[in-house]
Each structure stands twice: as structure tokens, then as C-alpha cells.
Design an enzyme around this catalytic site. Structure first.
Site, PDB file in Angstrom:
ATOM      1  N   TYR A 151       0.808  -1.211   0.000  1.00  0.00           N
ATOM      2  CA  TYR A 151       0.000   0.000   0.000  1.00  0.00           C
ATOM      3  C   TYR A 151       0.844   1.265   0.000  1.00  0.00           C
ATOM      4  O   TYR A 151       0.299   2.374  -0.088  1.00  0.00           O
ATOM      5  CB  TYR A 151      -0.940   0.007   1.208  1.00  0.00           C
ATOM      6  N   LYS A 222       2.931 -14.206   6.224  1.00  0.00           N
ATOM      7  CA  LYS A 222       3.231 -15.175   5.176  1.00  0.00           C
ATOM      8  C   LYS A 222       4.752 -15.320   5.068  1.00  0.00           C
ATOM      9  O   LYS A 222       5.344 -15.325   3.998  1.00  0.00           O
ATOM     10  CB  LYS A 222       2.614 -14.703   3.849  1.00  0.00           C
ATOM     11  N   ASP A 288      -2.719 -17.922   5.275  1.00  0.00           N
ATOM     12  CA  ASP A 288      -3.728 -18.764   4.639  1.00  0.00           C
ATOM     13  C   ASP A 288      -4.353 -19.733   5.652  1.00  0.00           C
ATOM     14  O   ASP A 288      -5.562 -19.996   5.614  1.00  0.00           O
ATOM     15  CB  ASP A 288      -3.163 -19.508   3.433  1.00  0.00           C
ATOM     16  N   ASP A 312      -6.158  -6.299   5.298  1.00  0.00           N
ATOM     17  CA  ASP A 312      -7.282  -5.933   4.438  1.00  0.00           C
ATOM     18  C   ASP A 312      -8.182  -7.141   4.202  1.00  0.00           C
ATOM     19  O   ASP A 312      -9.404  -7.080   4.371  1.00  0.00           O
ATOM     20  CB  ASP A 312      -6.740  -5.404   3.108  1.00  0.00           C
TER      21      ASP A 312
END
Length: 423
Positions: A151, A222, A288, A312
Site C-alpha cells: 500500500y 506469510k 492462509d 485488508d
């Protein structure tokens, strides 16, 4: 009472007068409808709880379509200056201009004011239609890093000179040209993740957990794929917890070390003792897997600390479990400077602009967060109680009406009146 500005003292604590001046942006599309209802509810709650001893003085500032129509700018410099000067503000949903200019007005406000925490509490109100069997098990507060990650907006299009230069750097300096599968048509984005940015986010999350007696903080990342950015977030988060909070926390790294030295039973006993002693358990989970766990075992998670893109996805997925973003509040906060913008988390829904039909709960509950931030907890509780009772009486806006049995559909304004009636 003379209206006064909210300020911050030398210990980074807000100083809130009885008649604070609070700027607002009504927003685009359905923004004016939901803002009108929200303002009515907030003002009524303050009057109800404090009997005239406290009152908010509202000050409009412009952004989005209204700003563009009146000034020719989507985000006037005066708006940023007002938000800086008055510290605490609230806004409805804003449109994002297409084809150049500011990528996102929301992102611009966050970056310009360095609002490094996007705070999203996820809580189910009894009776709200939900797609999951046990929405009552979802009770989390998401701390989403708000200023870094992709972002940051550092991108270059595939056919630009910058993309060619970056590709050459990848080939010659990183010796990784073969990792770009289709170099002639590859656009690039840069993902900055810093130690300082991670530390201030995780610090805020742990402090929140301690203050609100939450039992855990989970670092969602992640890092198994992005070793130095998301992996760095995990490492720096654990280091911060250990170095700054010491005996107030117990980390999964400590559990792993005990397990390796003394076995799993000993590690589990140590973890159980930490729980019993009221320590905050700091753990981590791959992003995930976490998106599975919020459906399978949401009760295992309380405060979440994560990077911008993960946050988000996660905050909207969690919102769906408790009824959707129509009832999900949000805030963007800098806990050091005191600056905060509270906001509706949904879009502008221009097709329904001016229809007085949409659910104002997201912005109303963001107002609740604002009142809590100001220390006006009685008024915040009053609104939540009124909202809960209105939902249980099944007098709701069209979004909930379509999903409920034996409900009565009311307008945006009427829903605000229902909440006030049930204070």
C-alpha cells in the site's frame, strides 16, 4: 461551554474537554445519509449520558466528490491541516478517483497523518444474520499495519522506463532475472516492511491486549514465502514482545524452546501456567491457515497483529462472519501523536445515494470507537445497547430485513431513531 480542541499531553494521553471540536467528512454516495443518522445517535447518546455537561461541536472538512465539486481538489490541503490540528475526526465512505491523481483518498489520509494502526474490532451482535453457525465465537480486534507493505504505492507499469531499470537491476544486482517469468510485460510493485513499522504496530496490539484483558496476540504473516518482509514481521514482533514486555507475555518461541529441551508435556504445563498467571500469549500463524481458523476455531484468537494486505483481507473476512461490513466499524490511529480518524468500512454505494435506506451501523459503531478513544465510555455503551436491542426487536434496514424472518424494514433515519429509543 466554550468549544475547545482535543490535545495530547507529554505521556501521549488524550486531553478531552467537555465541549470538544471534532471534524467530520460526511462522505460520498450514501455517506450523507449514514452520517446524518450517525451524528443524531452520537449526539443523543452524549446528551442522554451526560445531561448537557458534555457536548460535541462538529466541524465539517471536505474530501471526495464534495471537495472536488467545491474546490477542484479531491483532498484539499486544508482538510489535512484540520485533521492534524484537531487530532480526532470521523468520516463516511469516500470515492476513489479513476484515472490518475490520488490512488485512494483513504490511503492518502492514513499516510499523510501517519495513522499506522488500522483498528478493526470484530464482534457479533445477537440476532444479526450470519453465514456461520457460531458467530458468537468471533470476538477479535485486528491491528492492521497501515502505512507500509504494497500500500506504499511504489509501482511501475511494464512499459515504463522505471520498469526497465528495475528489471535490469534484478538481472545484474540480484542475479534473479530468471524469476521474472515474462520480463517484457512484467509490471513491478515494491513491498517495504520495516523493523520500526512492525514494532510500533505490535507494541500497540500488546498494550491493547493488556489494557483490555485479552488473553492472546497473534502475529499473522506469510513469512514462509516472503522471508525478509513477512518473515521479518514475525521475527521483529516476537523480539519486541520479549524485549519490551518481559514477564507480561509468554511467546510460542518460549514454548518451542521448552518443548525442545524438556518435551511437549513440560511445554504445555508452562503454557498453562502462563495462562493461569494472566500473561498475554504471543503466537503466530501463517495467513492462509488463519483464514481457515477464523471459520474452524475463531474462539482461539483474540487480538490480531498483521501487515497491510493481510489485514485488508482478514478484517473483511471476519466482518462477513458477524454480518458483513455494513456493521463493521474501523479506526486509523497514531497512538504516539494522538491523531485518529474513525470511519465507515464499507463503500459509497452510489446507486443508493439519497435513498435513506442503507444501514448506518458501520459509521455509528465507528462513532462508538471514537467515544471510547475519548474516554466517554458511558455514551459508547449506551449506543451499543440501543443497537443490540433494535436488532433483537427486528426493526432493521433492508440489508438485515432480507435475511431475517418476521422483521420490519425501516429507513436509515428510522433505524437511528430505534437505537435512540432503546437507550
Amino acid at each position: 461551554m466554550t468549544p475547545q480542541k482535543i490535545s495530547i499531553d507529554s505521556n501521549n494521553n488524550l486531553v478531552v474537554p467537555n465541549n470538544p471540536i471534532i471534524p467530520f467528512i460526511e462522505g460520498d454516495g450514501i455517506g450523507p445519509d449514514v452520517w446524518k443518522a450517525s451524528k443524531k445517535v452520537i449526539d443523543a447518546a452524549v446528551e442522554h449520558c451526560y445531561g448537557g455537561e458534555r457536548k460535541i461541536e462538529w466541524k465539517e472538512m471536505l474530501a471526495g466528490e464534495k471537495a472536488f465539486n467545491e474546490t477542484g481538489e479531491w483532498l484539499p490541503a486544508q482538510t489535512l491541516e484540520t485533521a492534524r490540528e484537531y487530532l480526532v475526526s470521523i468520516k463516511g465512505p469516500l470515492t476513489t478517483p479513476v484515472g490518475g491523481g490520488i490512488r485512494s483518498l483513504n490511503v492518502a489520509l492514513r499516510q499523510e497523518l501517519d495513522l499506522y494502526v488500522c483498528l478493526r474490532p470484530i464482534h457479533w451482535f445477537v440476532g444479526v444474520p450470519s453465514p456461520v453457525h457460531y458467530p458468537d465465537r468471533v470476538d477479535m480486534v485486528v491491528f492492521r499495519e497501515n502505512t507500509e507493505d504494497i500500500y506504499a504505492g511504489i509501482e511501475c507499469n511494464y512499459d515504463s522506463p522505471e520498469a526497465k531499470k528495475l528489471l535490469e537491476f534484478i538481472r545484474t544486482e540480484l542475479n534473479a532475472g530468471d524469476k521474472v517469468r515474462f520480463p517484457e510485460t512484467a509490471s513491478f510493485g515494491i513491498k517495504p516492511v520495516s523493523k520500526e513499522g512492525t514494532e510500533r504496530l505490535v507494541r500497540s496490539a500488546i498494550k491493547y491486549a493488556i489494557t483490555h484483558k485479552r488473553d492472546s496476540v497473534t502475529l499473522v504473516h506469510k513469512g514462509n514465502i516472503m522471508k525478509f518482509t513477512e518473515g521479518g514481521f514475525k521475527k521483529w514482533g516476537y523480539d519486541l514482545a520479549k524485549n519490551e514486555f518481559g514477564d507480561q507475555v509468554y511467546t510460542w518461541e518460549q514454548w518451542e524452546a521448552t518443548k525442545k529441551a524438556d518435551g511437549e508435556n513440560a511445554a504445555n504445563q508452562e503454557l498453562e501456567k502462563a495462562h493461569h498467571d494472566g500473561k498475554i500469549i504471543v503466537k503466530d500463524v501463517i495467513a492462509d491457515n488463519f483464514l481457515q481458523q477464523i471459520l474452524l476455531a475463531p474462539q482461539d484468537y483474540s487480538v490480531i497483529a498483521t501487515l497491510n494486505l493481510n489485514g485488508d483481507y482478514i478484517s473483511d473476512a471476519l466482518a462477513a462472519a458477524v454480518g458483513g461490513i455494513g456493521i463493521a466499524p474501523g479506526a486509523n490511529i497514531n497512538y504516539t501523536s494522538g491523531h485518529a480518524i474513525f470511519e465507515a468500512t464499507h463503500g459509497t454505494a452510489p446507486r443508493f445515494a439519497g435513498t435513506n435506506t442503507m444501514n448506518p451501523s458501520s459509521l455509528i459503531l465507528s462513532g462508538v470507537m471514537m467515544l471510547e478513544y475519548m474516554g466517554w465510555d458511558d455514551a459508547a455503551k449506551c449506543i451499543k445497547n440501543g443497537l443490540q436491542t433494535s436488532i433483537m426487536h427486528k426493526r432493521v434496514t433492508v440489508d438485515f430485513y432480507k435475511l431475517m424472518d418476521d422483521a420490519t424494514q425501516v429507513s436509515t433515519t428510522e433505524f437511528a431513531d430505534e437505537i435512540i429509543k432503546h437507550f
